[in-house]
Design a protein around this motif. Structure first.
Motif, PDB file in Angstrom:
ATOM      1  N   MET A   1       5.393  -1.574 -42.788  1.00  0.00           N
ATOM      2  CA  MET A   1       4.326  -0.421 -43.293  1.00  0.00           C
ATOM      3  C   MET A   1       4.904   0.171 -44.036  1.00  0.00           C
ATOM      4  O   MET A   1       5.794   0.934 -43.510  1.00  0.00           O
ATOM      5  CB  MET A   1       2.916  -0.691 -42.662  1.00  0.00           C
ATOM      6  N   ALA A   2       4.731   0.893 -45.013  1.00  0.00           N
ATOM      7  CA  ALA A   2       4.975   1.893 -45.867  1.00  0.00           C
ATOM      8  C   ALA A   2       4.788   3.897 -45.612  1.00  0.00           C
ATOM      9  O   ALA A   2       3.301   3.487 -45.319  1.00  0.00           O
ATOM     10  CB  ALA A   2       5.473   1.734 -47.446  1.00  0.00           C
ATOM     11  N   LYS A   3       5.542   4.163 -45.309  1.00  0.00           N
ATOM     12  CA  LYS A   3       5.266   5.615 -45.169  1.00  0.00           C
ATOM     13  C   LYS A   3       4.692   5.989 -46.502  1.00  0.00           C
ATOM     14  O   LYS A   3       5.648   6.082 -47.784  1.00  0.00           O
ATOM     15  CB  LYS A   3       6.305   6.633 -44.312  1.00  0.00           C
ATOM     16  N   LEU A   4       3.682   7.261 -46.542  1.00  0.00           N
ATOM     17  CA  LEU A   4       2.971   7.676 -47.638  1.00  0.00           C
ATOM     18  C   LEU A   4       3.627   9.310 -47.680  1.00  0.00           C
ATOM     19  O   LEU A   4       2.672   9.994 -46.790  1.00  0.00           O
ATOM     20  CB  LEU A   4       1.938   6.976 -48.492  1.00  0.00           C
ATOM     21  N   THR A   5       4.194   9.348 -48.655  1.00  0.00           N
ATOM     22  CA  THR A   5       4.842  10.897 -48.827  1.00  0.00           C
ATOM     23  C   THR A   5       3.737  12.285 -50.398  1.00  0.00           C
ATOM     24  O   THR A   5       4.081  11.595 -50.661  1.00  0.00           O
ATOM     25  CB  THR A   5       5.424  11.353 -48.630  1.00  0.00           C
ATOM     26  N   LEU A   6       4.053  12.755 -49.758  1.00  0.00           N
ATOM     27  CA  LEU A   6       3.601  14.107 -50.762  1.00  0.00           C
ATOM     28  C   LEU A   6       4.329  15.190 -50.837  1.00  0.00           C
ATOM     29  O   LEU A   6       4.875  15.814 -49.816  1.00  0.00           O
ATOM     30  CB  LEU A   6       2.610  14.459 -50.524  1.00  0.00           C
ATOM     31  N   THR A   7       5.249  15.519 -52.057  1.00  0.00           N
ATOM     32  CA  THR A   7       5.876  16.901 -52.082  1.00  0.00           C
ATOM     33  C   THR A   7       5.139  17.138 -53.277  1.00  0.00           C
ATOM     34  O   THR A   7       4.489  16.556 -54.211  1.00  0.00           O
ATOM     35  CB  THR A   7       7.872  16.072 -52.571  1.00  0.00           C
TER      36      THR A   7
END
Length: 207
Positions: A1-7
């Motif tokens: 499962m991928a990590k969802l990141t916000l920059t």
């Protein structure tokens, strides 16, 4: 499962609108586009490259997608890490108005965007799924607890107007600081992971 990141780039008063140029987003009569440019330096470039080096795909709002698609395909230097990642990796665009997305490896997400993103997280296993900018999209995914990590770059400037990342009506949420650094130009880079709903107390004296 991928990590969802916000920059996201933010001013001290929380504005995220049009950081890179005066024509990026003039919505609402915004006149201060390009506010981050005076603070760009090598430290910022290193941090940005570190992030893109972890990317396995991108989830973007329509406006951010259009800004990126008008710029990054023109950057053909194979040594430019940001361009190479954006131009080749999968890009998922949240939009109810786009009928097609011509940039290489782009797919339009329609209908239930939070549901679509949750399924993308389940399917992706190679690198992070990254959101860059895309305020409306980010707020909709925050409401469903889908963002796993927030990378907030806070610039030493106040604008007094403009679209903000954390708008009124958001879900009260607590975070844990996992990394913090400062660039030579004074940009404070904070990395947070959500830990659940915000909790509250009181300093009132016992009677």
């Amino acid at each position: 499962m991928a990590k969802l990141t916000l920059t996201t780039f933010l001013t001290l008063d929380g504005v995220m609108q049009a950081p890179g140029g005066p024509e990026e987003d003039t919505g609402g009569g915004f006149e201060y586009g390009g506010w981050l440019v005076p603070f760009a330096d090598d430290d910022l470039g290193r941090f940005v490259n570190e992030g893109f080096d972890r990317a396995g795909g991108f989830v973007l709002g329509r406006r951010t997608y259009e800004i990126f698609a008008s710029y990054w395909p023109k950057v053909t230097d194979p040594g430019n890490l940001v361009a190479s990642r954006l131009n080749t990796l999968p890009k998922y665009v949240a939009s109810t108005t786009l009928s097609h997305a011509d940039w290489q490896s782009s797919t339009i997400l329609g209908g239930d965007v939070p549901g679509e993103v949750a399924r993308l997280k389940e399917r992706h296993s190679d690198g992070e799924l990254q959101i860059h900018g895309s305020g409306a999209l980010a707020r909709s995914l925050m409401a469903h607890d889908l963002i796993d990590e927030y990378r907030l770059l806070v610039y030493p400037v106040v604008l007094g107007t403009g679209a903000r990342l954390f708008a009124d009506g958001g879900v009260p949420t607590s975070f844990r600081l996992t990394d913090s650094r400062t660039t030579g130009a004074g940009v404070a880079i904070h990395t947070y992971r959500p830990t659940g709903r915000a909790t509250f107390g009181s300093f009132a004296l016992d009677e």
